[in-house]
Design a protein around this motif. Sequence first.
Motif, PDB file in Angstrom:
ATOM      1  N   VAL A  42     -14.358  23.260  12.428  1.00 29.87           N
ATOM      2  CA  VAL A  42     -14.318  22.222  13.460  1.00 29.87           C
ATOM      3  C   VAL A  42     -13.210  21.240  13.096  1.00 29.87           C
ATOM      4  CG1 VAL A  42     -16.775  22.368  14.051  1.00 29.87           C
ATOM      5  CG2 VAL A  42     -16.037  20.804  12.256  1.00 29.87           C
ATOM      6  N   ASN A  43     -12.708  20.538  14.106  1.00 26.57           N
ATOM      7  CA  ASN A  43     -11.745  19.482  13.792  1.00 26.57           C
ATOM      8  C   ASN A  43     -12.453  18.132  13.867  1.00 26.57           C
ATOM      9  OD1 ASN A  43     -11.928  19.086  16.551  1.00 26.57           O
ATOM     10  ND2 ASN A  43      -9.736  19.168  16.921  1.00 26.57           N
ATOM     11  N   ASP A  44     -11.735  17.084  13.459  1.00 29.95           N
ATOM     12  CA  ASP A  44     -12.325  15.742  13.419  1.00 29.95           C
ATOM     13  C   ASP A  44     -12.778  15.271  14.794  1.00 29.95           C
ATOM     14  OD1 ASP A  44     -11.975  15.593  10.692  1.00 29.95           O
ATOM     15  OD2 ASP A  44     -10.066  14.513  10.815  1.00 29.95           O
ATOM     16  N   ARG A  56      10.579  36.378   3.578  1.00 28.94           N
ATOM     17  CA  ARG A  56      10.819  35.707   4.859  1.00 28.94           C
ATOM     18  C   ARG A  56       9.572  35.731   5.738  1.00 28.94           C
ATOM     19  NH1 ARG A  56      16.932  37.415   6.721  1.00 28.94           N
ATOM     20  NH2 ARG A  56      17.989  36.399   4.987  1.00 28.94           N
ATOM     21  N   SER A  57       8.861  36.844   5.745  1.00 35.47           N
ATOM     22  CA  SER A  57       7.628  36.942   6.536  1.00 35.47           C
ATOM     23  C   SER A  57       6.578  35.976   6.018  1.00 35.47           C
ATOM     24  CB  SER A  57       7.074  38.358   6.500  1.00 35.47           C
ATOM     25  OG  SER A  57       7.967  39.245   7.104  1.00 35.47           O
ATOM     26  N   THR A  58       6.453  35.886   4.708  1.00 31.69           N
ATOM     27  CA  THR A  58       5.491  34.967   4.103  1.00 31.69           C
ATOM     28  C   THR A  58       5.840  33.519   4.438  1.00 31.69           C
ATOM     29  OG1 THR A  58       5.083  36.529   2.305  1.00 31.69           O
ATOM     30  CG2 THR A  58       4.462  34.241   1.910  1.00 31.69           C
ATOM     31  N   GLU A  59       7.128  33.184   4.380  1.00 31.09           N
ATOM     32  CA  GLU A  59       7.560  31.828   4.719  1.00 31.09           C
ATOM     33  C   GLU A  59       7.278  31.519   6.186  1.00 31.09           C
ATOM     34  OE1 GLU A  59      11.677  31.796   3.574  1.00 31.09           O
ATOM     35  OE2 GLU A  59      11.205  31.558   1.441  1.00 31.09           O
ATOM     36  N   ALA A  60       7.546  32.478   7.074  1.00 33.05           N
ATOM     37  CA  ALA A  60       7.292  32.279   8.504  1.00 33.05           C
ATOM     38  C   ALA A  60       5.792  32.113   8.763  1.00 33.05           C
ATOM     39  CB  ALA A  60       7.849  33.444   9.318  1.00 33.05           C
ATOM     40  N   LEU A  61       4.976  32.915   8.092  1.00 40.43           N
ATOM     41  CA  LEU A  61       3.527  32.801   8.245  1.00 40.43           C
ATOM     42  C   LEU A  61       3.039  31.442   7.755  1.00 40.43           C
ATOM     43  CD1 LEU A  61       0.772  34.015   8.935  1.00 40.43           C
ATOM     44  CD2 LEU A  61       0.734  35.002   6.632  1.00 40.43           C
ATOM     45  N   SER A  62       3.542  31.002   6.624  1.00 40.32           N
ATOM     46  CA  SER A  62       3.150  29.707   6.074  1.00 40.32           C
ATOM     47  C   SER A  62       3.533  28.576   7.023  1.00 40.32           C
ATOM     48  CB  SER A  62       3.813  29.504   4.713  1.00 40.32           C
ATOM     49  OG  SER A  62       3.493  28.237   4.198  1.00 40.32           O
ATOM     50  N   LYS A  63       4.725  28.659   7.585  1.00 44.26           N
ATOM     51  CA  LYS A  63       5.186  27.652   8.537  1.00 44.26           C
ATOM     52  C   LYS A  63       4.284  27.629   9.774  1.00 44.26           C
ATOM     53  CE  LYS A  63       9.602  26.162  10.461  1.00 44.26           C
ATOM     54  NZ  LYS A  63      11.002  26.524  10.651  1.00 44.26           N
ATOM     55  N   PHE A  82      -0.187  25.253  12.949  1.00 42.06           N
ATOM     56  CA  PHE A  82      -1.529  25.387  13.527  1.00 42.06           C
ATOM     57  C   PHE A  82      -2.473  24.344  12.927  1.00 42.06           C
ATOM     58  CE2 PHE A  82      -5.870  26.985  13.230  1.00 42.06           C
ATOM     59  CZ  PHE A  82      -6.158  27.164  14.567  1.00 42.06           C
ATOM     60  N   ARG A  83      -2.441  24.198  11.601  1.00 39.28           N
ATOM     61  CA  ARG A  83      -3.320  23.245  10.920  1.00 39.28           C
ATOM     62  C   ARG A  83      -3.051  21.823  11.404  1.00 39.28           C
ATOM     63  NH1 ARG A  83      -2.014  24.634   6.308  1.00 39.28           N
ATOM     64  NH2 ARG A  83      -3.577  26.237   6.017  1.00 39.28           N
ATOM     65  N   TYR A  84      -1.775  21.491  11.557  1.00 36.49           N
ATOM     66  CA  TYR A  84      -1.408  20.148  12.026  1.00 36.49           C
ATOM     67  C   TYR A  84      -1.943  19.918  13.439  1.00 36.49           C
ATOM     68  CZ  TYR A  84       1.211  16.025  13.302  1.00 36.49           C
ATOM     69  OH  TYR A  84       1.539  14.758  13.722  1.00 36.49           O
ATOM     70  N   SER A  97      -5.420  17.036  16.916  1.00 37.39           N
ATOM     71  CA  SER A  97      -5.731  17.124  18.338  1.00 37.39           C
ATOM     72  C   SER A  97      -6.787  16.090  18.718  1.00 37.39           C
ATOM     73  CB  SER A  97      -6.242  18.528  18.675  1.00 37.39           C
ATOM     74  OG  SER A  97      -6.630  18.585  20.025  1.00 37.39           O
ATOM     75  N   LYS A  98      -6.637  15.518  19.877  1.00 37.47           N
ATOM     76  CA  LYS A  98      -7.652  14.609  20.419  1.00 37.47           C
ATOM     77  C   LYS A  98      -8.779  15.399  21.074  1.00 37.47           C
ATOM     78  CE  LYS A  98      -5.262  11.075  19.214  1.00 37.47           C
ATOM     79  NZ  LYS A  98      -5.494  10.623  17.878  1.00 37.47           N
ATOM     80  N   ASP A  99      -8.541  16.673  21.321  1.00 33.57           N
ATOM     81  CA  ASP A  99      -9.566  17.550  21.881  1.00 33.57           C
ATOM     82  C   ASP A  99     -10.439  18.087  20.750  1.00 33.57           C
ATOM     83  OD1 ASP A  99      -8.552  17.329  24.464  1.00 33.57           O
ATOM     84  OD2 ASP A  99      -7.196  19.025  24.186  1.00 33.57           O
TER      85      ASP A  99
END
Length: 176
Positions: free
Chosen positions: A107-109, A72-79, A84-86, A91-93
């Motif tokens: 860096v992001n796009d 459950r902890s691994t699933e929560a971390l993955s989620k 965060f990745r999304y 982000s436009k920032d």
Amino acid sequence: YYKKKKNVNVTVALLLLLGVIVHVTMLILTFTLPIETAIRTIKNVGLPIITIYPLATLIIGKILSDQEISTRSTEALSKSENLFRYVWEHSKDGMRLTDKDGIIIKVNDAFCRFVGKERNELEGKSLTVIYHESESQVILNQYLINYLNLKITPYFEREFKLWNDKSCWFAVSANY
């Protein structure tokens, strides 16, 4: 099934109780055998069934419970990481992560668009690659001093001269 259905926390006491009930029931059911066989069976295995088997049930149950908590902890971390990745990628920032030495970790796009460089030209490089050579060393030195002294300005606006001679105003939010 019981834990998922009732959302009950599996405790050591619950596992031990389960082990005792199951194995006492097992001993009682030996009396369904012919009486001589039942008595001989209880004499031979009664004590281990009442003492060792419930403890084995406790140990196995605890291992399974710990594995479920870990899953459950691994699933929560993955989620959380996916969220965060999304947010990071959509982000436009412009966002940049740097380490203690001023090396760009990620860096992001949007950040790439702001500074006019590709991701592979930034990640793993010094933050100086973003700035004009006339400012880059001063900015890096100030970054290193601020990092060393744990002194940070959480928000500021400033014009920066970039590597390509463009001058741009940036609103900078920073934290450790």
